[in-house]
Design a protein around this motif. Structure first.
Motif, PDB file in Angstrom:
ATOM      1  N   MET B   1     -10.078 -18.634  42.305  1.00  0.00           N
ATOM      2  CA  MET B   1      -9.201 -17.767  43.351  1.00  0.00           C
ATOM      3  C   MET B   1     -10.063 -16.664  43.436  1.00  0.00           C
ATOM      4  N   GLU B   2      -9.605 -16.038  44.449  1.00  0.00           N
ATOM      5  CA  GLU B   2     -10.598 -15.014  44.851  1.00  0.00           C
ATOM      6  C   GLU B   2     -10.119 -13.752  43.821  1.00  0.00           C
ATOM      7  N   LYS B   4      -9.318 -10.431  42.451  1.00  0.00           N
ATOM      8  CA  LYS B   4      -8.385  -9.283  42.933  1.00  0.00           C
ATOM      9  C   LYS B   4      -9.206  -7.974  42.773  1.00  0.00           C
ATOM     10  N   THR B   5      -8.664  -7.147  43.530  1.00  0.00           N
ATOM     11  CA  THR B   5      -9.433  -5.646  43.504  1.00  0.00           C
ATOM     12  C   THR B   5      -8.630  -5.153  42.283  1.00  0.00           C
ATOM     13  N   LYS B   7      -7.071  -2.197  42.335  1.00  0.00           N
ATOM     14  CA  LYS B   7      -5.690  -1.812  42.603  1.00  0.00           C
ATOM     15  C   LYS B   7      -4.661  -2.783  42.680  1.00  0.00           C
ATOM     16  N   GLU B   8      -5.121  -3.848  43.166  1.00  0.00           N
ATOM     17  CA  GLU B   8      -4.268  -5.182  43.022  1.00  0.00           C
ATOM     18  C   GLU B   8      -3.942  -5.451  41.573  1.00  0.00           C
ATOM     19  N   GLU B  12      -0.248  -5.376  39.975  1.00  0.00           N
ATOM     20  CA  GLU B  12       0.573  -6.447  39.425  1.00  0.00           C
ATOM     21  C   GLU B  12       0.982  -6.199  38.053  1.00  0.00           C
ATOM     22  N   LYS B  19      -0.933 -10.141  32.117  1.00  0.00           N
ATOM     23  CA  LYS B  19      -2.553 -10.740  32.190  1.00  0.00           C
ATOM     24  C   LYS B  19      -3.414  -9.843  33.054  1.00  0.00           C
ATOM     25  N   GLU B  23      -6.891  -8.475  32.175  1.00  0.00           N
ATOM     26  CA  GLU B  23      -8.084  -8.755  33.123  1.00  0.00           C
ATOM     27  C   GLU B  23      -9.013  -7.289  33.240  1.00  0.00           C
TER      28      GLU B  23
END
Lengths: 664, 182
Positions: B1-2, B4-5, B7-8, B12, B19, B23
């Motif tokens: 999976m790509e 995430k930035t 901010k993402e 989330e 989780k 991360e």
């Protein structure tokens, strides 16, 4: 130095301590009532539109301490109602959100390791008949036959479709000795981030998140010094973009479906695709402001399906469903669409949440776990899981049932549907803490999610690391110091029972059926750490379990790979596995950190029930850049393709000699 | 999976996905520990303070302003936690015997490639203030503006600081090179 897990655990401990301290300070100010009753009340009087500016702190996730301790055994609460109520109007919405907000800050999940939602590969087996007959290629390793899961790469034997960084590339592999990049969809300068794809006949479906950042806010008052107002809003959407590949060199975007929230997961069944998005509600705004100061439209989720018009539509509150006992106040949106019909996607929005899904060919189960706290001391007790069941019908989605169970699942493989029964395995208690009072259970629920049977007390003190169901059997791996593999008989749905147990060092995080009597476990080998106080990973381990004698499972043979610096994506993600029984083949990426550099490779094994796993060879991606990490190994027409972010390598399947490579 | 930035991830996390928080921890903990130990001179203590920084995020999760980079925000919290610690603990820190080994491990993670590795060795000879400014600029690749926020200095102040730091660094590197020539 502490490892990641230890570090994170201590962060949570400190946080718990902080909360304990602050709760002592705040004690006596709170009157705790169960949320369930309250919602009923509030909604009961909703008609009168009176806002209850309540002094009551509503805590859905607070449980009575005594109850918790007395009841180590699991409980299932089921809702029989199939017709759900809708939120109806903004006033109701405001009340629900405001009440829920007070408990929401507690909602955090404790995990002892980072787990990503994982998927397996299947490509649609019935389609592309023209290629099927002559081509032989691998599919995504999926959980359920005929239920395809999206992945970062798919092949149809003629082309490889791969998400390399922010681009989607199409590689022509028609000729065995060449790889040719014939098309690229560049998302670099777009807000869209591709994450997974499907291939269906001549269509490519790309799933991902689209994010935007704006200073728009839902508050209509006080454009002054209030910091909340100045704060920008980060919006995220889940998008499915469908491309027409009739001209393979020029993929043409023909449809885009967007729903609000971040992408949770998706499944493709035949020519229907179903996907799930989860969006938080700006409950902070609701909690702080009076309803009059809020812009109603801003709180409505939106969606777009360009099949009829590109206009963004808002979902009204009378189309948003809610459950009596809301535990996670998000917008959960499910969308279903048919790839052939000229019909708008079916979109259903619920006040709820989802983090993991399981899907059979007929039903989808969306689950979300939630932390549970002791009402008096505010200490963390463990997690509960809410299950929402939806039925599919040709691209349409219908809510079927809901249930709450005690404990939290490990991943999608903790769930299964067989003969109309839903089976789910959970760990109950503080799962991140090894020395705590955990226990594990399997529930069997009927088609209305009513409990018909369950098995409690599996491996007390341990936690589930992997589960696999095979018809009337379940295989469960728990771990503390050694790895017991349990064989559980589910043939009597009212009375599931443990048949056998095997204890070996290490633990499996993924179980893959080999044949009716053998199962392959993939995970870690372990050893006592240098200080002698605990267990640490000691490289990867793959085992073949013989379950011919259900009462007496055996480890036939195993292979250990590398040392504590060796990892594989397969331990977290089943889609990283390449397995073919016919070809007698099992392959996966391996990563090793050594002498200050990373080594990225794929290992290929042959399987022989007599001789064991034999390493057939390795494919290396030279270089130390993380973009060289092999993400997947696939095959087509006697060629292995190993894929990493900036390199694809083609290797002869028989000789393991490099044929060609392509830099991305 | 790509991937995430930041901010993402944070977004989330705000949505309730814990989780993502974990991360973020895994992504930044070593960098923060490295940064903090420049102030407190002990990896054990730096680890402790880095944890406090993440606890702060948990407690005040709504405080983060999406306008700024999460990385800058984390370093800012870490810096203030480190300074608070120094204010509070005026005693001399005893050196843990494992520190040298831990330090090597930590640096291994942070200075992943050779070019940065050379820089690291030279950096150790700089004044602590210089060290952190250069670390943030050249290893973490933050802007002067962002470094200014973290180190409580103006953008131009940082400019001067880094200019001086780089000058000394150049000198050190030249001296090092000279050693081998001889």
């Amino acid at each position: 130095m502490k490892d990641n897990r230890e570090f994170i655990k201590e962060v949570y401990k400190k946080y718990d301590d902080y909360k304990k301290e602050s709760s002592i300070k705040n004690k006596n100010k709170k009157i705790i009532k169960p949320f369930k009753e309250n919602v009923g009340k509030i909604l009961g009087i909703a008609a009168s539109c009176i806002i209850v500016t309540s002094v009551i702190v509503v805590n859905s996730n607070l449980k009575n301490n005594k109850n918790q301790i007395d009841n180590k055994i699991a409980k299932v609460e089921t809702s029989e109602k199939i017709t759900l109520k809708t939120v109806d109007n903004f006033e109701n919405f405001y009340d629900i959100v405001k009440e829920n907000y007070k408990t929401d800050s507690k909602d955090f999940i404790l995990e002892d390791s980072i787990k990503y939602e994982t998927n397996k590969e299947t490509s649609s087996s019935t389609d592309r008949i023209e290629t099927e007959s002559t081509q032989d290629y691998s599919k995504t390793n999926v959980q359920v036959e005929d239920v395809d899961e999206a992945d970062i790469v798919k092949t149809d034997g003629k082309y490889i479709y791969y998400i390399a960084q922010n681009n989607l590339v199409i590689i022509d592999i028609n000729k065995k000795d060449t790889m040719l990049k014939i098309a690229e969809i560049n998302y670099e300068n777009q807000k869209f981030n591709p994450s997974e794809i499907y291939i269906y006949e001549s269509k490519l479906i790309v799933f991902g998140n689209e994010s935007s950042y704006s200073y728009r806010s839902g508050i209509t008052i006080r454009e002054t010094t209030d910091s909340i107002y100045k704060k920008g809003i980060y919006k995220q959407k889940t998008a499915a973009i469908i491309y027409d590949l009739s001209d393979i060199k020029n993929p043409k975007e023909e449809r885009k479906i967007e729903i609000e929230g971040n992408y949770v997961s998706s499944r493709m069944i035949g020519d229907n695709i179903y996907f799930v998005g989860n969006k938080s509600i700006y409950s902070y705004d609701v909690a702080r402001y009076n309803i009059k100061d809020l812009n109603e439209d801003y709180f409505k989720p939106s969606y777009t399906d360009t099949i009829k018009s590109s206009e963004e539509k808002l979902i009204n509150f009378n189309d948003i469903y809610y459950f009596e006992n809301i535990e996670n106040l998000n917008y959960l949106t499910l969308a279903g669409f048919n790839l052939k019909a000229n019909e708008e996607a079916d979109i259903k929005t619920f006040l709820g949440a989802g983090e993991n899904i399981y899907s059979s060919t007929k039903n989808m189960y969306v689950v979300k776990s939630k932390s549970v706290y002791d009402a008096n001391t505010n200490t963390y007790l463990g997690r509960d899981t809410k299950i929402l069941k939806f039925n599919f019908e040709n691209g349409k989605i219908n809510f079927k049932a809901e249930a709450n169970i005690e404990g939290a699942i490990n991943n999608q493989f903790s769930m299964d549907e067989y003969n109309g029964y839903f089976r789910i395995a959970t760990t109950i208690g503080k799962t991140w803490s090894m020395d705590e009072d955990t226990t594990n259970s399997i529930y069997i629920l009927d088609d209305k999610l009513k409990e018909v049977g369950r098995l409690d007390g599996i491996a007390p003190g341990e936690k589930i690391y992997s589960v696999r169901y095979e018809k009337e059997k379940a295989y469960v791996v728990t771990f503390k110091e050694i790895d017991p593999l349990f064989v559980i008989d589910l043939s009597n749905v009212n009375n599931p029972k443990i048949l056998g147990e095997l204890k070996i060092p290490g633990y499996s995080t993924y179980l893959h059926p080999y044949d009716d009597t053998h199962i392959i476990g993939f995970g870690y080998d372990t050893k006592t750490n240098s200080s002698g106080t605990g267990i640490q990973n000691n490289g990867l381990k793959m085992s073949m379990f013989d379950i011919t004698d259900l009462n007496n499972p055996k480890e036939l043979f195993n292979v250990k790979i590398g040392n504590s610096n060796t990892t594989s994506e397969l331990t977290d993600n089943h889609k990283a596995l390449l397995f073919s029984k016919e070809k007698n083949l099992i392959a996966f990426p391996v990563r090793k950190y050594e002498n200050r550099r990373y080594l990225a490779k794929a290992q290929i094994y042959n399987i022989d029930l007599e001789k064991g796993f034999t390493l057939k060879g390795e494919i290396l991606h030279e270089g130390t850049n993380y973009k060289r990490f092999i993400e997947r190994i696939i095959y087509s027409n006697n060629v292995f393709y190993t894929l990493s972010k900036n390199l694809i390598k083609a290797t002869d399947m028989n000789t393991l000699e490099e044929i060609t490579k392509l830099n991305l | 999976m790509e991937e995430k930035t930041d901010k993402e991830l944070y977004y989330e996390f705000l949505q309730g996905n814990q989780k993502r928080f974990e991360e973020i921890i895994i992504k930044y903990k070593d960098k923060l520990i490295y940064f903090i130990q420049k102030y407190v001179k002990s990896i054990d203590i730096a680890e402790d303070i880095a944890q406090d920084a993440f606890v702060y995020i948990l407690i005040h999760k709504e405080k983060y302003d999406f306008k700024y980079s999460l990385k800058t925000y984390l370093f800012t919290i870490a810096k203030s936690k480190a300074l608070n610690y120094l204010k509070r603990e005026k005693r001399i820190v005893k050196i843990n015997e494992n520190d040298a080994y831990d330090m090597e491990q930590l640096e291994e993670k942070i200075f992943k490639n050779e070019r940065k590795n050379n820089l690291k060795k030279a950096m150790q000879k700089l004044k602590p203030d210089y060290q952190n400014a250069v670390y943030l600029a050249d290893i973490e690749e933050l802007s002067y503006k962002e470094i200014g926020k973290i180190m409580h200095k103006t953008e131009s102040g940082i400019k001067v600081l880094i200019h001086r730091a780089r000058k000394s660094l150049e000198k050190i590197l030249r001296e090092e090179a000279g050693k081998y020539e001889r």
